[in-house]
Design an enzyme around this catalytic site. Structure first.
Site, mmCIF file in Angstrom:
data_model
loop_
_atom_site.group_PDB
_atom_site.id
_atom_site.type_symbol
_atom_site.label_atom_id
_atom_site.label_comp_id
_atom_site.label_asym_id
_atom_site.label_seq_id
_atom_site.Cartn_x
_atom_site.Cartn_y
_atom_site.Cartn_z
ATOM 1 N N SER A 30 0.815 -1.213 0.000
ATOM 2 C CA SER A 30 0.000 0.000 0.000
ATOM 3 C C SER A 30 0.853 1.270 0.000
ATOM 4 C CB SER A 30 -0.951 -0.010 1.209
ATOM 5 O OG SER A 30 -0.230 -0.138 2.413
ATOM 6 N N GLY A 82 8.212 -0.296 0.577
ATOM 7 C CA GLY A 82 7.757 -0.281 1.961
ATOM 8 C C GLY A 82 8.421 -1.379 2.781
ATOM 9 N N ALA A 83 7.939 -1.548 4.014
ATOM 10 C CA ALA A 83 8.460 -2.601 4.894
ATOM 11 C C ALA A 83 7.414 -2.934 5.947
ATOM 12 C CB ALA A 83 9.752 -2.152 5.567
ATOM 13 N N ASP A 84 7.566 -4.119 6.513
ATOM 14 C CA ASP A 84 6.679 -4.531 7.609
ATOM 15 C C ASP A 84 7.272 -4.164 8.961
ATOM 16 O OD1 ASP A 84 4.639 -5.840 5.958
ATOM 17 O OD2 ASP A 84 6.320 -7.105 5.384
ATOM 18 N N LYS A 94 10.373 -7.761 5.332
ATOM 19 C CA LYS A 94 9.482 -7.481 4.232
ATOM 20 C C LYS A 94 8.800 -8.781 3.806
ATOM 21 C CE LYS A 94 10.723 -5.017 0.875
ATOM 22 N NZ LYS A 94 9.303 -4.559 0.945
ATOM 23 N N GLU A 103 11.439 -8.404 -4.618
ATOM 24 C CA GLU A 103 11.864 -7.171 -3.929
ATOM 25 C C GLU A 103 13.353 -7.244 -3.579
ATOM 26 O OE1 GLU A 103 7.600 -6.085 -1.791
ATOM 27 O OE2 GLU A 103 9.083 -7.202 -0.672
ATOM 28 N N LYS A 121 6.170 1.148 11.966
ATOM 29 C CA LYS A 121 7.024 0.054 11.479
ATOM 30 C C LYS A 121 8.408 0.047 12.135
ATOM 31 C CE LYS A 121 3.864 -1.177 8.373
ATOM 32 N NZ LYS A 121 3.983 -1.152 6.938
#
Ligand code: 5RP
Length: 220
Positions: A30, A82-84, A94, A103, A121
């Site tokens: 997202s 992005g990243a988790d 990720k 990625e 995060k």
């Protein structure tokens, strides 16, 4: 500001890293989607993109942004994703969206990796977010046993999910990742593992966090 607005603020700040004539590596998720939508406004400035997933490639093409293969593009100057989770060294987890392998490949082929995320995060110790591992389907249960014995974490099959590469994902729960590079290498040494979602051997170069006060840049 909502979490999604913070993601958008981080994505907007990353647009500043885009220079004329670049081929830009594009992540998945997202936050990366916000970046893609903002990139559409300056698409005439870049020579093209390399996408880390079919979903991102579709979104880029939907905006009329050219997408090329990494083999055509060669070395990239910039990758935005992005990243988790991230720690203060910009080691990342990720793969929440399952695109970790592509990625990791695009990140490896890029000079600068700009990670964009909302401030939630950033963590002290990674592992609360389950660590994704992409696995060749026939090796699933062997790899699960190895993960359990080598890390003590609990591998859980991501039900009903197939990666863009035709593989499955095991998400490792109950891990406290004190030595990210070591765990990354250990997991990648299991036969049948394609790769895992730890980006520690090749961390991000810049982390842009969306906060209620706008974007904040973190360097390692
Ligand atoms: C996809 C990823 C994403 O970057 C990660 O899951 C973060 O997603 P979002 O931007 O939706 O929070 O690694 O494989």
């Amino acid at each position: 500001m909502t979490q999604d607005e913070m993601k958008k603020a981080a994505a907007a700040a990353a647009i500043e890293y885009v220079e004329s004539g670049m081929i830009v590596g594009i992540g998945t998720g997202s936050t990366a989607n916000h970046f893609i939508d903002l990139l559409a406004d300056i698409k005439g400035k870049i020579d093209g993109t390399v996408a880390s997933s079919e979903a991102s490639a579709d979104r880029l093409r939907g905006h009329g942004i050219p997408v090329m293969s990494l083999n055509e593009a060669g070395q990239l100057s910039l990758y935005v994703d992005g990243a988790d989770e991230s720690n203060k060294y910009l080691h990342l987890i990720k793969g929440g969206g399952g695109a970790l392998t592509r990625e990791k490949i695009v990140a490896a082929a890029s000079e600068k990796f700009v990670c964009i995320a909302d401030e939630s995060k950033l963590v002290d110790v990674m592992g609360v977010f389950p660590l994704p591992v992409e696995v060749i389907p026939m090796a699933r249960s062997y790899v699960a046993r190895e993960i359990l014995s080598r890390t003590g974490g609990t591998p859980v099959l991501r039900e009903g999910f197939t990666t863009d590469n035709g593989n499955v994902i095991l998400d490792i729960h109950d891990l406290e990742i004190m030595e990210p590079v070591k765990i990354e290498n250990e997991l990648n040494s299991i036969v049948g593992v394609v790769t895992n979602g730890l980006f520690a051997a090749r961390p991000a170069d810049v982390l842009i966090l969306g906060t209620p006060d706008g974007a904040r840049t973190v360097s390692p």
